[in-house]
Design a protein around this motif. Structure first.
Motif, short mmCIF file in Angstrom:
data_model
loop_
_atom_site.label_atom_id
_atom_site.label_comp_id
_atom_site.label_asym_id
_atom_site.label_seq_id
_atom_site.Cartn_x
_atom_site.Cartn_y
_atom_site.Cartn_z
N THR A 1 21.95 4.81 -8.95
CA THR A 1 22.18 3.39 -8.34
C THR A 1 21.15 2.61 -9.00
O THR A 1 20.10 2.82 -9.60
CB THR A 1 22.11 3.16 -6.84
N ASP A 2 21.43 1.15 -9.06
CA ASP A 2 20.21 0.25 -9.54
C ASP A 2 19.01 0.25 -8.83
O ASP A 2 18.22 0.36 -9.32
CB ASP A 2 20.96 -1.27 -9.08
N GLU A 3 19.09 0.44 -7.59
CA GLU A 3 17.83 0.68 -6.58
C GLU A 3 17.05 1.88 -6.98
O GLU A 3 16.00 2.01 -7.14
CB GLU A 3 18.09 0.46 -5.14
N ALA A 4 17.77 3.08 -7.07
CA ALA A 4 17.11 4.14 -7.57
C ALA A 4 16.61 4.17 -8.72
O ALA A 4 15.26 4.73 -8.83
CB ALA A 4 18.31 5.51 -7.22
N TYR A 5 17.36 3.61 -9.76
CA TYR A 5 16.48 3.55 -11.02
C TYR A 5 15.43 2.49 -11.10
O TYR A 5 14.46 3.03 -11.71
CB TYR A 5 17.67 2.95 -12.04
N GLY A 6 15.66 1.44 -10.28
CA GLY A 6 14.22 0.66 -10.36
C GLY A 6 13.29 1.24 -9.54
O GLY A 6 12.10 0.94 -10.27
N MET A 7 13.22 1.75 -8.47
CA MET A 7 12.17 2.36 -7.68
C MET A 7 11.71 3.55 -8.57
O MET A 7 10.27 3.66 -8.55
CB MET A 7 12.46 2.44 -6.50
N SER A 8 12.48 4.30 -9.13
CA SER A 8 11.85 5.56 -9.75
C SER A 8 10.90 5.00 -11.24
O SER A 8 10.23 5.52 -11.44
CB SER A 8 12.75 6.50 -10.45
N THR A 9 11.50 3.92 -11.66
CA THR A 9 10.88 3.47 -12.99
C THR A 9 9.45 2.78 -12.50
O THR A 9 8.61 2.97 -13.21
CB THR A 9 11.70 2.61 -13.66
N VAL A 10 9.61 2.13 -11.42
CA VAL A 10 8.28 1.51 -11.12
C VAL A 10 7.30 2.52 -10.36
O VAL A 10 6.19 2.34 -10.58
CB VAL A 10 8.63 0.28 -10.26
N HIS A 11 7.71 3.20 -9.26
CA HIS A 11 6.90 3.77 -8.42
C HIS A 11 6.85 5.61 -8.56
O HIS A 11 6.19 6.18 -7.87
CB HIS A 11 7.40 3.49 -6.97
N GLY A 12 7.93 5.78 -9.54
CA GLY A 12 7.80 7.37 -9.65
C GLY A 12 6.61 8.03 -10.05
O GLY A 12 6.06 7.31 -11.15
N PRO A 13 6.37 9.04 -9.71
CA PRO A 13 5.12 9.72 -10.10
C PRO A 13 5.43 10.48 -11.52
O PRO A 13 6.77 10.59 -11.79
CB PRO A 13 5.00 11.12 -8.87
N ARG A 14 4.36 10.96 -12.11
CA ARG A 14 4.39 11.36 -13.40
C ARG A 14 3.92 12.67 -13.55
O ARG A 14 2.97 12.68 -13.05
CB ARG A 14 3.95 10.29 -14.63
N ASP A 15 4.67 13.51 -13.98
CA ASP A 15 4.10 14.86 -14.17
C ASP A 15 3.89 15.15 -15.89
O ASP A 15 4.17 14.41 -16.39
CB ASP A 15 4.94 16.07 -13.65
N VAL A 16 3.74 16.61 -16.13
CA VAL A 16 3.32 16.77 -17.65
C VAL A 16 4.48 16.39 -18.39
O VAL A 16 4.40 16.00 -19.72
CB VAL A 16 3.06 18.11 -17.76
N GLY A 17 5.80 16.52 -17.95
CA GLY A 17 7.08 16.36 -18.68
C GLY A 17 7.36 14.84 -18.77
O GLY A 17 8.39 14.53 -19.41
#
Length: 234
Positions: free
Chosen positions: A112-128
């Motif tokens: 969804t729009d919201e899931a994309y936006g929140m993942s892009t802004v707040h999503g943690p980053r791992d090695v990949g």
């Protein structure tokens, strides 16, 4: 995907980060259900659309088209245009989120729009790159509240006010604005956001809504790419 010990904590972080958006989703889903029931859909049909389509604007449009007796092909084409922006989301995520084929199918279904936006802004980053577990958590968080609220609206639709009285028209613009603001961190991003917004406003006077979103989104992406590659960052 990470092993279970790292997957579930990350998944739950993604699930929880969407909770502040729930109050905005509840009246929107309820209003969709009221609209669908008014269009003649049964409780089961109303719920099935939320379970399988899971796209608020498209569900609203489809319910209205059902009520007007619109042919099935026209309904499909309309909802396709409304959801065409998800192609851009998918292309963006593919650059930062390593996924297996099965993960791509799952992520695409619940995106969804919201899931994309929140993942892009707040999503943690791992090695990949961006964590699939976090993205899935954000997606299923809204999926759960959307479907629970749809059921509430479908069952209690007769005693609820009309969608207009619920003020649904302001929910989407406010949600998008909330997702946009954290992303505007450079002057280039501000220029692109303003250009896309003004372009969408102008195009909305001559084009249908789904096509406006697609054209403005592609145009904004191309402008951002040009500013990033042919000019010094501003």
């Amino acid at each position: 995907m990470s092993d279970a010990t790292s997957f579930w904590p990350t998944f739950l972080r993604g699930f929880r980060v969407m909770i502040p958006l729930w109050p905005g989703m509840v009246p929107f889903a309820v209003a969709y259900a009221v609209t669908a029931r008014g269009a003649g859909l049964s409780v089961w049909e109303t719920q099935l659309m939320s379970l399988t389509v899971f796209a608020g604007a498209s569900q609203f449009a489809a319910a209205g088209l059902f009520a007007a007796g619109t042919p099935g092909l026209s309904i499909v084409l309309t909802t396709f245009l409304l959801n065409a922006r998800h192609v851009l989301y998918g292309l963006s995520l593919a650059q930062h989120l390593p996924q297996t084929s099965r993960q791509r199918v799952v992520a695409a279904q619940f995106l969804t729009d919201e899931a994309y936006g929140m993942s892009t802004v707040h999503g943690p980053r791992d090695v990949g790159g961006l964590s699939f577990a976090f993205l899935l958590g954000t997606e299923l968080s809204l999926y759960a509240v959307w479907n629970a609220s749809t059921l509430l609206g479908a069952l209690a639709g007769q005693v609820l006010p009309s969608p207009e009285a619920l003020g649904v028209g302001v929910i989407f613009p406010l949600a998008f604005l909330m997702l946009l603001v954290p992303l505007v961190v450079t002057r280039t991003a501000l220029v692109v956001a303003l250009a896309a917004g003004l372009g969408a406003w102008a195009l909305s006077r001559v084009l249908p809504g789904g096509l406006v979103i697609l054209v403005a989104g592609v145009g904004g992406a191309l402008l951002g790419a040009w500013l990033s590659t042919h000019r010094r960052p501003i």
